[in-house]
Design a protein around this motif. Structure first.
Motif: not given
Length: 309
Positions: A36-46, A273-279
């Motif tokens: 789930a964490v890997e999926t979240w890091l890829e930007g797939d919150e759903a 992707a999540k890290g870049r999206e966060t910034v």
């Protein structure tokens, strides 16, 4: 009531040994959590957040901690989550109870000493010295956040811990607040003069800052450098300088990074992707006017990010 809360938190912190960088969080090696964490890091919150919510409800402490941090940090909340109704967001991010749910961090605190530090951080009277607890647990971002929160409350106490070897790097400017309050302005100038010409903390001390020498090698620049290397590789330094301005200040920069290093290593988060999206999200939340797509490489990417929300 505030006194009762403080006593409760003190008891929690004394009930178990302090967290260390090597202390694992129960559930963090669970295959479902890792996936789930890997999926979240890829930007797939759903796909990721409902799984994490189920794991948290089943007692997975790592999932509880991560959801509590997402709940508290708006920059971690992407377009899909932002588009959910209030009730849906509460169900995804919080434990049942009350009218708006309860933070999962309190449940996690029963199993993870590190979670107890976050419970204390979110209390009204957390001291600046809490930063040292986070630093010794390997949570550099949270340590800096603890200092920023203490400064916002004008809590003081920075001078007493600034020479501790675990005092967070890049946060020297907060010590100067205590010195100025004690009438030691000359001491501030002397201390700040030891910083490199490209260190933005010099601005706080009223010294010249060589913006052109930033962010090269600066201890807090990694989130912007990772973002800019990915979206503006031909103008990464200019992108990072513009990014600092877009964030709205040095204190915001200090709070960027992985939500919890014990769960998601810093380098892995920043490269995701999540890290870049966060910034980018933090820049959009700064309150500054929205960028025009054609102004610069960074502004073009920011305009595209804004359109997602």
């Amino acid at each position: 009531m505030r006194f009762v809360i403080s006593v409760f938190l003190a008891a929690l912190l004394l009930a178990a040994p302090p967290a260390r960088a090597a202390d694992p969080v129960p559930g963090q090696d669970d295959a479902g959590f890792v996936s789930a964490v890997e999926t979240w890091l890829e930007g797939d919150e759903a796909a990721a957040l409902p799984v994490l919510a189920d794991l948290a409800a089943e007692g997975n402490t790592a999932a509880q901690m991560l959801l509590a941090l997402v709940d508290k940090m708006p920059e971690l909340q992407g377009p899909w989550l932002s588009d959910r109704s209030r009730d849906e967001r509460v169900a995804l991010l919080r434990a049942p109870g009350g009218m708006s749910g309860k933070s999962w961090m309190r449940a996690a605190a029963a199993e993870a000493p590190l979670a107890r530090l976050w419970v204390q951080l979110w209390s009204p009277d957390a001291p600046a010295s809490l930063a040292l607890g986070f630093a010794r647990a390997g949570e550099a971002r949270a340590a800096r956040e603890a200092l920023v929160f203490a400064a916002a409350r004008q809590a003081g106490g920075f001078d007493a811990i600034a020479d501790d070897p675990d005092y967070p790097a890049g946060m020297r400017y907060l010590v100067w607040k205590d010195w100025r309050a004690a009438g030691q302005g000359d001491r501030v100038a002397d201390d700040a003069a030891r910083l490199s010409p490209g260190d933005p903390q010099r601005v706080v001390a009223g010294l010249d800052w060589d913006a052109g020498a930033w962010p090269d090698g600066h201890v807090l620049a990694a989130p912007l450098e990772a973002l800019c290397a990915g979206i503006c590789p031909d103008a990464a330094a200019d992108c990072a300088r513009a990014g600092l301005a877009r964030l709205g200040g040095y204190e915001v920069l200090a709070q960027l990074g992985t939500p919890a290093a014990v769960l998601i290593p810093r380098a892995r988060f920043l490269d995701s992707a999540k890290g870049r999206e966060t910034v980018l999200r933090r820049m959009l939340l700064s309150g500054r006017e929205r960028p025009a797509p054609g102004e610069s490489c960074l502004d073009g990417r920011l305009a595209a990010e804004a359109a997602r929300y």
